[in-house]
Design a protein around this motif. Structure first.
Motif, short mmCIF file in Angstrom:
data_model
loop_
_atom_site.label_atom_id
_atom_site.label_comp_id
_atom_site.label_asym_id
_atom_site.label_seq_id
_atom_site.Cartn_x
_atom_site.Cartn_y
_atom_site.Cartn_z
N LEU A 200 31.43 41.01 25.57
CA LEU A 200 32.44 41.91 25.01
C LEU A 200 32.49 43.25 25.75
CD1 LEU A 200 31.78 41.13 21.24
CD2 LEU A 200 33.50 40.09 22.73
N GLN A 201 32.69 43.17 27.07
CA GLN A 201 32.77 44.38 27.88
C GLN A 201 33.65 44.14 29.10
OE1 GLN A 201 29.01 45.51 29.73
NE2 GLN A 201 28.30 43.37 29.64
N ILE A 202 34.23 45.23 29.60
CA ILE A 202 35.02 45.17 30.82
C ILE A 202 34.07 45.10 32.01
CG2 ILE A 202 36.64 46.40 32.30
CD1 ILE A 202 37.89 47.57 29.78
N VAL A 203 34.25 44.09 32.85
CA VAL A 203 33.39 43.88 34.01
C VAL A 203 33.88 44.68 35.21
CG1 VAL A 203 32.50 42.17 35.65
CG2 VAL A 203 32.68 41.61 33.21
N ALA A 204 35.19 44.62 35.47
CA ALA A 204 35.74 45.29 36.65
C ALA A 204 37.24 45.52 36.44
CB ALA A 204 35.51 44.45 37.91
N GLU A 205 37.77 46.48 37.20
CA GLU A 205 39.21 46.78 37.19
C GLU A 205 39.65 47.14 38.60
OE1 GLU A 205 40.70 48.43 33.05
OE2 GLU A 205 39.24 49.82 33.93
N ILE A 206 40.93 46.87 38.87
CA ILE A 206 41.50 47.21 40.16
C ILE A 206 42.99 47.38 40.00
CG2 ILE A 206 41.89 44.80 40.89
CD1 ILE A 206 40.97 45.71 43.73
N ARG A 207 43.56 48.32 40.76
CA ARG A 207 45.01 48.53 40.71
C ARG A 207 45.66 47.86 41.91
NH1 ARG A 207 48.61 54.15 40.37
NH2 ARG A 207 50.39 53.16 39.32
N VAL A 208 46.45 46.81 41.65
CA VAL A 208 47.02 46.01 42.72
C VAL A 208 48.43 46.44 43.10
CG1 VAL A 208 45.63 43.99 42.15
CG2 VAL A 208 47.88 44.29 41.08
N GLY A 209 49.05 47.32 42.31
CA GLY A 209 50.41 47.73 42.61
C GLY A 209 50.79 48.92 41.76
N VAL A 210 52.01 49.39 41.96
CA VAL A 210 52.54 50.48 41.15
C VAL A 210 53.20 49.94 39.90
CG1 VAL A 210 54.21 52.38 41.15
CG2 VAL A 210 52.84 51.92 43.19
N ASN A 211 53.86 48.81 40.03
CA ASN A 211 54.46 48.12 38.89
C ASN A 211 54.21 46.63 39.07
OD1 ASN A 211 56.93 46.61 37.60
ND2 ASN A 211 56.78 48.57 36.54
N THR A 212 53.42 46.05 38.18
CA THR A 212 52.97 44.67 38.34
C THR A 212 53.58 43.79 37.27
OG1 THR A 212 50.90 45.32 39.38
CG2 THR A 212 50.93 43.17 38.30
N ARG A 213 53.98 42.59 37.68
CA ARG A 213 54.62 41.66 36.75
C ARG A 213 53.60 40.84 35.97
NH1 ARG A 213 58.94 41.28 33.59
NH2 ARG A 213 59.58 39.14 33.27
N ASN A 214 52.72 40.14 36.66
CA ASN A 214 51.69 39.37 35.96
C ASN A 214 50.63 38.91 36.95
OD1 ASN A 214 53.09 37.19 37.23
ND2 ASN A 214 52.36 35.79 35.66
N VAL A 215 49.62 38.23 36.42
CA VAL A 215 48.55 37.70 37.25
C VAL A 215 48.31 36.25 36.86
CG1 VAL A 215 46.68 38.42 35.70
CG2 VAL A 215 46.22 38.17 38.16
N ALA A 216 47.94 35.41 37.82
CA ALA A 216 47.61 34.01 37.56
C ALA A 216 46.20 33.75 38.07
CB ALA A 216 48.60 33.09 38.26
N VAL A 217 45.52 32.77 37.45
CA VAL A 217 44.14 32.40 37.80
C VAL A 217 44.16 31.00 38.37
CG1 VAL A 217 41.78 32.17 36.96
CG2 VAL A 217 43.34 33.78 35.84
N SER A 218 43.51 30.80 39.52
CA SER A 218 43.43 29.46 40.09
C SER A 218 42.68 28.54 39.14
CB SER A 218 42.74 29.49 41.46
OG SER A 218 41.40 29.91 41.34
#
Length: 522
Positions: A200-218
């Motif tokens: 129950l904790q945040i492991v890591a964060e990163i900013r990939v863009g200025v305006n992001t639509r979504n993310v997918a996981v392989s």
């Protein structure tokens, strides 16, 4: 008014001295922003400790509503009202300024992405087992936009295991690692967060863009692929610690660029499939180790066959598949060989075969279908799909063998979400885009008739059904500041619990998502 954009305004004002009454010029607004907002939101409006303030990031928030928020603030946030410190002209000038598009697409490349990464916990140090007692596959991740929090909910007891502050305006749904341990969250502001459900904790964060639509996981859990609206890029990440692997420019012919509408995972194909907003193409990006370059990145044209090579460089290469139209929204058959797309004009749908790289059918789908919220169910021994429409009060039912519309089911209004479950004879839909925004309607998937209409919170926007792992209960969101999750018995359709929450929007069950349930979005 869309709440996704509201909270971007909330930190706009610091202590701004009153100015004289004359109308503000653009130079005045720029100076006000530089003096009083840039420290939090960046001199370029791309965000810093506060969110980006750009038209693309403000979502559906109308300018008049933004002005009201600047003046009066918003409860349960860090922004107080500043109406006593700003003149009406200053408020209007500041709102006009943040709604002004930038002159060019901002740069946010590998250097900026890598510099933004924060690792809170060494992934190798995490324990092997959950640090709580509950079914780890029957958890829900609940996004509460009312005060920028996420609740981790035990789907068996309907109690919260944790509640934590999120980035601004989470968007695109929660995505899970294949074992259901980690949840990945994408914000409109470009931040990707990795959260460990076991501890129950945040492991890591990163900013990939200025305006992001979504993310997918392989499907093998190794990679993430994020799609951006600004800049026009895709970003590949190592799922373990969010190390950036590659930035892929989204370019078509003659260097025309495109915003990304969505990124999807196609497990049987070991690839990501990308929907684009501005060019008539579908992109497929394989991630298997033995995939190699996809036809060296060649374009396939219906008329001309293979054209010039367009290798993107790096590990991930895109196969660009030409489409007869721009397709904004996707829905896949069970094999992921065929993808349905909604055309830009909102009058029809297209079916593209990803193996032969061409359109194989057109579908009668007027009224702007929301295919991303469609479901698959079996009827008469065949797969059918059903989808709501954003501009028409109807559910369309499609035979996925013939691609013919077999029925259009009238509803009380246009809707956004539809959900089913392999164990349930019912589909649940909202009609939140119309005047009956408080209604939830239930369709019998055998008769294709509406058999029940619920109004669990009269007068309040009620939407987004989600089944638990077993198909025993259904959770519904009351999307208000003082809202709630309402839990229904999936068989009797009776209410069995009500949990207060701050404008809960999406809620995503671990088991249903990692098993690609035919009754939920992927």
């Amino acid at each position: 008014m869309g709440a996704r954009g509201i909270l971007y305004i909330l930190l706009l004002a610091c202590a701004v001295p009153a100015l004289a009454a004359p109308a503000q010029t653009s130079e005045d607004a720029s100076r006000l922003f530089a003096e009083h907002c840039a420290a939090c939101h960046g001199a370029d409006r791309l965000g810093a400790i506060g969110p980006a303030l750009l038209p693309e990031n403000l979502g559906r928030l109308r300018k008049a509503e933004a002005e009201k928020i600047i003046v009066s603030g918003r409860p349960a946030t860090q922004m107080p009202g500043v109406g006593d410190k700003l003149t009406a002209e200053q408020v209007k000038a500041l709102a006009d300024y943040i709604y002004t598009p930038l002159a060019s697409v901002p740069a946010w490349g590998m250097a900026e992405i890598a510099a933004s990464r924060v690792v809170n916990v060494d992934p190798a140090s995490l324990p092997d087992r959950p640090q709580w007692s509950a079914d780890p596959l029957n958890l829900f991740t609940v996004v509460e936009t009312g005060d920028h929090h996420v609740t981790i909910l035990d789907g068996d007891t309907n109690t919260a295991l944790a509640r934590f502050q999120s980035r601004f305006a989470l968007h695109g749904g929660a995505k899970y690692s294949p074992d259901g341990r980690f949840v990945y969250l994408a914000s409109r502001d470009g931040w990707i967060s990795k959260y460990d459900l076991y501890t129950l904790q945040i492991v890591a964060e990163i900013r990939v863009g200025v305006n992001t639509r979504n993310v997918a996981v392989s499907h093998d859990g190794r990679f993430l692929m994020a799609g951006n609206m600004l800049p026009h890029t895709l970003v590949a990440l190592d799922a373990r610690d969010l190390t950036p692997l590659q930035v892929i420019p989204v370019e078509g012919d003659l260097k025309a660029t495109s915003r990304v509408s969505a990124v999807y995972t196609a497990p049987p194909r070991a690839s990501f499939v990308v929907a684009l907003k501005d060019i008539p193409e579908i992109w497929e990006i394989p991630y298997a180790d033995d995939a190699g370059p996809v036809m060296n990145g060649f374009v396939h044209s219906y008329e001309k066959g293979l054209e010039e090579g367009i290798g993107t460089g790096g590990r991930f290469q895109a196969l660009r598949i030409r489409s007869p139209d721009i397709l904004d929204d996707f829905f896949f058959d069970r094999t992921y060989e065929r993808v349905m797309g909604a055309s830009r004009d909102g009058a029809k749908g297209l079916v593209v075969d990803l193996d032969i790289k061409r359109k194989v059918a057109e579908i009668d789908l007027p009224g702007m279908p929301h295919l991303g919220s469609g479901i698959i169910f079996r009827k008469d021994g065949r797969d059918h799909m059903a989808t709501p429409h954003l501009k028409e009060a109807v559910i369309s039912v499609i035979d996925m063998t013939t691609w013919k519309t077999v029925k259009r089911i009238p509803t009380l209004g246009p809707g956004f979400f539809m959900r089913g479950h392999e164990t349930s004879p019912y589909a649940w839909i909202d009609v939140s885009m119309g005047k009956d925004k408080d209604a939830i309607q239930i369709i019998d998937l055998d008769s294709l008739e509406i058999v029940r209409t619920l109004r669990p919170a009269p007068g309040k926007t009620t939407a987004h059904a989600e089944f638990d792992r077993w198909g025993k209960t259904v959770l519904i969101s009351v999307m208000e500041g003082d809202g709630a999750l309402i839990v229904f018995d999936a068989k009797t359709l009776e209410e069995c619990a009500r949990l207060p929450m701050k404008r809960p929007v999406g809620k995503y069950n671990v088991f249903n998502k990692i098993n690609y349930s035919s009754g939920t979005s992927h």
